[in-house]
Design an enzyme around this catalytic site. Structure first.
Site: not given
Length: 715
Positions: A312-316
């Protein structure tokens, strides 16, 4: 009276019978002679079999190595479990349970082992009635601990016997159990003896090193039937393994994760704390977990390396770093948030695709906009973005050494899939891969390998056979990019539009990224906004300008209090990170009572800085000889037991100077002289009062001997 003559038939029968007997005797003699000569029956070597049985009784079992925290607190060590039996058949020496003693013995056993008095009484009486030699007490009388054994011995019950079995003790109970692992007692196929074997975690991954090798004393009988030693094979005890875990921090993390587990009731949860300068994992735990001393029955998965998931958004944060590094990030540029159409499909922001109107990319990071990251991926181009995924070492093993490590996978064929990966969907990674990738952002762009083993020591030779060092695995981004990425991620916490303000550590500038991922199923992705079917995460670093520690928390499918997910996760993050940031060397010590002796650690071959920290952690004082970087020799020797606050001398070579010995004992002076290879002349008694060579004088300036005067202090 005349005898009757035997018929010819009778004579023939008698002759045949006699002949058969002779042949049988000759045949038996032949077999006996062959066995006596060859020692074989049906091709089997009786002598060899006898020797095998004899040797199995003379096996010297190797001692399994211990597992420690970073400074020597025991996390796993050898122990014994016991099975009890009661002799109920009458013995001439009276050492058995007599019928009139049954009730009394049953009460004693019930008091120590639990259960009902009637159970023990019935078992004893049935054994007596059936004339059995002894009786056992099912599960109540098996797998007893050392303390149970000692308590039962003190009761001095006549006829009670004990059979010991090798076992493993985990004195801290529930303590990084998924990482440390668990063992089982199995039967050695070669010796027939019980042995302890690693089942999961470090216990399994390093089983061969921990197990050691049995020794054998081979013997045989000579012509005079006297036992003679044919040869021996020395036993080699298993290696001791030191982890990177910090006892104090781990205990705090376990407590806080228990609270989170109770409050959110997640399907799974994980928390990891990493030293960003070294890659040391200083604390780690997961839920569900177990108390290794009690064991577990369910199938097990180490979430750190065996569970690849869509982050999820941790990859951002990774997408942001790639965009900055490739020159494709403009924080002040604006875009239309909400929904982005890609071909016949679309990317939507997490608020049902409504978005926040036209906003800056900086605000897009603060609000965790999927559209912002998808558009950033389009600007970079799929080829460039994929290169950075590879540069950050995703989809490759971290080479942790732990069993069953997954490498993850990716869907990257179509434009929608390429865009999805920019915000952490369509790509699966392990928590350890994500931690490793973020070390580049936390540092100077250098990606370093996270590790859980600090050193491995051979207790047979007291030598360090492995010592972990900071290991660079990649350089995916520049130092300038790493700093800019951390600065931009501060918007997640401190921006006016931030949705991660709860993660701000009081009085410490913090940076990081939150994440929420939908879960892929056979029927498609879970519904966005359904907190009970999502993976929630946070990765944070502090201090933001030069991170010392980094922490990653993952919570999968929480089932209770789903409006408090971020609050619960931030409570764990802030409390543990605050503790980590204020720790110094004095917070990482071997826990012993004031009167207990301490085993001097293995220091030879270690870096001097590491050796000094380890000596201090063991409640000992250090005296360094020389200006070298590595310990060449030590005194006392590794493994020697000593009292707290005693001196440990380490010789590092190069330039050695004379110390100020005032107040030293004779033992200290002697030890220093031996390591420095200098003659010491001593007069008087008590403690050092004067020395003939001034402190700081270099030995290579011509010093060959030193005279030291001792005096007893006045009371």
């Amino acid at each position: 009276m005349a005898r009757k003559r035997q018929s010819s038939k009778s004579q023939t029968a008698t002759f045949l019978t006699f002949g058969a007997m002779v042949l049988a005797i000759l045949g038996m003699a032949s077999v006996y002679a062959r066995v006596a000569t060859t020692h074989k029956v049906d091709g089997r070597d009786l002598k060899a079999q006898t020797q095998q049985i004899y040797r199995s009784q003379n096996i010297i079992q190797a001692k399994r190595g211990a597992i420690y925290d970073s400074v020597g607190n025991v996390l796993a060590e050898n122990a014994s479990t016991y099975t009890i039996a009661a002799v109920v058949k009458k013995q001439t020496d009276g050492d058995y349970v007599k019928p009139k003693q049954v009730t009394h013995v049953a009460k004693l056993l019930k008091k120590q082992l639990g259960g009902k008095t009637s159970f023990y009484a019935t078992t004893l009486r049935d054994g007596i009635k059936n004339e059995q030699y002894q009786v056992e007490f099912s599960t109540r009388g098996s797998n007893l601990s050392e303390s149970d054994h000692k308590a039962l011995m003190k009761l001095n019950i006549k006829g009670l016997t004990f059979e010991s079995h090798p076992a493993r003790l985990y004195p801290n109970g529930q303590f990084a159990s998924d990482l440390i692992g668990y063992t089982k007692t199995v039967t050695d196929s070669e010796t027939g003896l019980d042995k302890v074997e690693g089942f999961i975690g470090i216990e399994a991954a390093f089983n061969q090193k921990l197990a050691g090798k049995n020794g054998i004393k081979q013997t045989s009988l000579d012509a005079a039937d006297k036992e003679a030693t044919k040869g021996t094979k020395a036993v080699k005890n298993g290696y001791d393994i030191y982890t990177t875990l910090n006892m104090k921090l781990q205990q705090l993390l376990e407590t806080k994760m228990d609270d989170l587990d109770e409050h959110l009731a997640p399907e799974q949860a994980l928390a990891v704390v990493v030293d960003t300068k070294t890659g040391n994992i200083v604390a780690e735990t997961q839920r569900p977990t177990f108390n290794a001393t009690k064991g577990f029955t369910n199938s097990w998965q180490n979430l750190l390396v065996q569970s690849a998931y869509e982050p999820g958004s941790v990859m951002k944060g990774i997408t942001l770093a790639a965009a900055i590094d490739s020159g494709n990030w403009d924080a002040s540029a604006t875009y239309k948030s909400g929904t982005l159409k890609i071909g016949s499909q679309k990317v939507t922001d997490w608020n049902d695709g409504v978005g926040w109107g036209t906003i800056s990319y900086s605000d897009g990071i603060a609000l965790s906009s999927n559209v912002a990251m998808a558009m950033t991926e389009q600007k970079m181009g799929a080829t460039t973005w994929r290169k950075y995924i590879n540069k950050f070492k995703f989809l490759k093993s971290t080479k942790s050494g732990l069993l069953g490590e997954e490498v993850g996978n990716i869907q990257f064929r179509y434009p929608i899939e390429q865009a999805d990966t920019a915000f952490g969907q369509g790509i699966k990674v392990t928590p350890l891969q994500m931690i490793q990738a973020y070390t580049a952002i936390a540092g100077d762009g250098t990606e370093i390998q996270p590790h859980v083993i600090s050193k491995i020591v051979d207790p047979n030779t007291h030598k360090i056979i492995y010592s972990a060092k900071r290991k660079q695995v990649a350089k995916p981004i520049s130092a300038k990019t790493a700093l800019a990425t951390r600065k931009q991620l501060e918007a997640v916490i401190y921006s006016a539009k931030a949705i991660g303000s709860m993660y701000a550590i009081p009085n410490v500038r913090t940076t990081g990224k939150s994440g929420t991922a939908q879960i892929a199923t056979s029927a498609g992705y879970s519904q966005a906004g359904d907190n009970t079917n999502e993976i929630h995460s946070w990765i944070g670093m502090a201090p933001a300008d030069n991170p010392r520690y980094m922490m990653y928390i993952v919570v999968k499918r929480p089932q209770k209090n789903t409006n408090d997910i971020s609050t619960s996760m931030s409570t764990v993050f802030k409390s543990v990170m605050q503790q980590a940031l204020k720790m110094d060397a004095s917070d990482n010590k071997v826990v012993v009572s004031k009167s207990a002796t301490i085993k001097v650690p293995v220091l030879k071959g270690e870096n001097v800085t590491t050796a000094k920290k380890e000596i201090a952690a063991n409640n000992l004082q250090v005296e360094v000889l020389g200006t070298g970087d590595t310990v060449k020799a030590q005194y006392p020797a590794a493994g020697t037991k000593t009292l707290q606050k005693q001196k440990v001398f380490i010789n590092t070579g190069k330039v050695i100077t004379v110390p100020n010995m005032h107040g030293w004992s004779k033992n200290d002076v002697t030890a220093w002289g031996k390591l420095a290879d200098i003659k010491i002349n001593m007069t008087g008694s008590g403690f050092v009062y004067a020395q003939s060579v001034v402190a700081t004088t270099r030995l290579d300036s011509g010093v060959h001997e030193i005279t030291v005067e001792f005096k007893t202090p006045k009371k």
